[in-house]
Scaffold this active site. Structure first.
Site, PDB file in Angstrom:
ATOM      1  CB  ALA A  19      15.916   5.868  -3.125  1.00 53.15           C
ATOM      2  CB  CYS A  20      19.152   6.682  -7.653  1.00 48.20           C
ATOM      3  SG  CYS A  20      20.456   5.448  -7.632  1.00 48.20           S
ATOM      4  CB  ALA A  21      17.391   4.131 -11.566  1.00 49.40           C
ATOM      5  CB  THR A  43      22.071   6.819  -4.313  1.00 48.27           C
ATOM      6  OG1 THR A  43      21.547   5.637  -4.861  1.00 48.27           O
ATOM      7  CG2 THR A  43      21.173   7.983  -4.617  1.00 48.27           C
TER       8      THR A  43
END
Lengths: 101, 443
Positions: free
Chosen positions: A6-8, A13
């Site tokens: 997970a990222c923004a 990712t």
């Protein structure tokens, strides 16, 4: 084995996921690896064995840790250098170690 | 240096944590996220109906007809964006509190409409009045802050009433959908009554309605502050500083600035639709995203990659440019920020902070003298490559050219630092090979 990243927005990712999938294929490991954005991560955690967070979003960890404990899944932040080099093998190994420990 | 770094890292993390994980700011972000596909849809049709030379192909009448046909695309999305933001905030907050989010959304929207004046003043002195209408601008830029505040408060009242268990419980056997709509009856009733009361109270104030009150007292001052060059430079400085410590700067800064920047974009859009020659605001969402700090990836690193390709000989930098250039073209740049690395690398702190700020001041200047038009307020998805995104944002080729000039500015500022880094890495690499050779000899 289900590995969630997970990222923004799930973009960077997403780059890492591709490299990890290649690394998993090389190793002959059967696993599902996918990346999501932070607004849906809590939902997706239900289907994962391990959650890896992009280092730029490491402040998510404190928020997601209790949820992870509740679901019994492992959670950690990816090492910045591995992330920058999109080192699929190293990050896959990290996930495998987390699951096995 | 280490002490300063540790000190800042220790203090920036909690700020990042609080701003990103705050429930209201999360709801705000998700509310805006909900509007994104709609806004992009509307934006695309605004771009299409304003393509250059259309008037020569279609003639003036034909062009007007063409614009009218496509007009609904933007008037049902961009122009009434606040409505969707309110819906999204209500949904997100109620989901957070684990009460039926869809009812929370509906109640938030109803509360917002209750507060909205249902008449329109027009004519030269605004003395003519039409009753029984909801003016579009109240659901767009002008109503943005009322909408946000209303959605927060409406959801809070709604969920509190539910959590106090003041609900009607239907006996078992009643269909689920029926019992759910009954259980939200009392909470919805109480919430909306509060807002009705607010509406009535404001009729007796000099403002007449809460929209004008909030606009004049809160939104307008915040927007004029947010559109100033000084405040913009401060915001960009902090975005870069957060990223320097490896924290997602935009997620953190934008959670505070987005309502202001988006409202500024919307006001520009409305002026543009009305055919204004000079748009009211230079700084807005697209100014930030497509011309300054987000251009070519956070911190404008596409220019850095080009610098590496031109000047660097070391393996490490070459390797980074290979991995990072393809995503960099689409403004995804974590490989550079973490791989170069830029994060926590004191050698590049100066260009990292300086370049976007110089570009911001330059872009502001060029737009304020009218050499390049200000962004018109259409939304450009952040993954559109530069040059194209600049043209789309300003509806002018000058926007694309400005991006290339900005790229060059960043490249010039970074070049000495790239060369310095490259020398350092090269000599380290040579040293490593030398050591290996020595080791194999000694064996």
């Amino acid at each position: 084995m289900n590995i969630l990243l997970a990222c923004a927005s799930g973009m960077s990712t997403g780059l890492v996921v591709k490299k990890m999938q290649e690394a998993a294929k090389e190793k002959g490991i059967d696993c599902k690896i996918w990346a999501v954005s932070q607004d849906v991560v809590e939902e997706e955690m239900k289907n994962a064995d391990v959650l890896l967070i992009g280092p730029q979003m490491r402040f998510l960890k404190s928020k997601l840790e209790s949820k992870a404990n509740e679901l019994g899944i492992k959670i950690d932040v990816i090492k910045p250098m591995d992330y920058g080099r999109c080192d699929g093998r190293a990050i896959l190994n990290m996930a495998l170690e987390m699951i096995n420990n | 240096m280490d002490k300063i770094m540790n000190f800042l890292d220790k203090h920036l993390m909690p700020i990042a944590d609080k701003l990103n994980n705050n429930k209201y700011l999360t709801a705000l972000r998700e509310g805006f996220m909900l509007t994104l596909p709609l806004i992009i849809f509307g934006s695309i049709f605004v771009v299409i109906s304003n393509l250059p030379y259309l008037d020569r192909i279609l003639g003036e009448n034909g062009l007007n007809q063409f614009k009218n046909l496509l007009g609904a695309a933007s008037s049902s999305t961009l122009s009434i964006m606040t409505l969707f933001v309110v819906f999204g905030i209500g949904y997100s907050l109620c989901k957070y509190y684990k009460v039926e989010p869809i009812y929370g959304s509906a109640v938030s929207v109803a509360a917002f409409i209750i507060l909205t004046p249902t008449f329109l003043q027009y004519g030269k002195t605004a003395k003519e009045v039409v009753d029984g209408v909801i003016p579009l601008d109240r659901l767009g830029a002008k109503g943005m802050f009322v909408g946000i505040i209303t959605a927060f408060i409406a959801s809070e009242i709604y969920r509190k009433v539910i959590q106090k268990n003041w609900t009607i419980k239907m006996p078992a056997g009643v269909p689920d959908a029926v019992s759910r709509s009954f259980s939200s009856l009392i909470p919805a009733f109480i919430t909306l009554s509060v807002f009705l009361l607010v509406r009535i109270i404001f009729i007796f104030t000099p403002w007449g309605n809460i929209h004008d009150f909030i606009y004049k007292m809160i939104q307008a001052p915040l927007m004029s502050l947010g559109s100033s060059l000084g405040a913009t430079l401060v915001a960009i400085f902090f975005t870069q500083l957060f990223w320097f410590f490896g924290l997602h700067g935009q997620i953190i800064i934008n959670s505070v600035m987005d309502p202001i920047w988006r409202a500024l974009s919307l006001e520009n859009f409305q002026a543009y639709q009305a055919g204004a020659k000079h748009l009211p605001h230079i700084v807005n969402k697209q100014f930030i995203d497509t011309f300054t700090v987000g251009m070519g990836g956070t911190g404008m690193t596409l220019a850095v990659l080009i610098g590496i390709i031109i000047f660097a000989r070391s393996k490490q930098l070459r390797e980074i440019s290979k991995v990072a250039t393809p995503p960099g073209i689409f403004n995804v740049n974590e490989p550079v920020t973490f791989g170069l690395p830029i994060v926590l690398n004191p050698m590049v702190l100066i260009p990292w902070i300086l370049a976007p700020m110089v570009v911001t001041a330059f872009t502001y200047f060029v737009m304020s003298i009218g050499l390049v038009p200000a962004p018109v307020g259409v939304d450009v998805p952040w993954t559109v490559p530069i040059f194209f995104s600049g043209i789309l944002a300003t509806n002018s080729i000058a926007g694309g050219i400005l991006q290339l000039v900005n790229l060059l500015i960043v490249l010039v500022i970074w070049t000495p630092f790239i060369i310095m880094l490259d020398r350092k890495y090269s000599s380290a690499e040579k040293g490593a090979i030398g050591n290996k050779a020595n080791n194999s000899l000694s064996k």
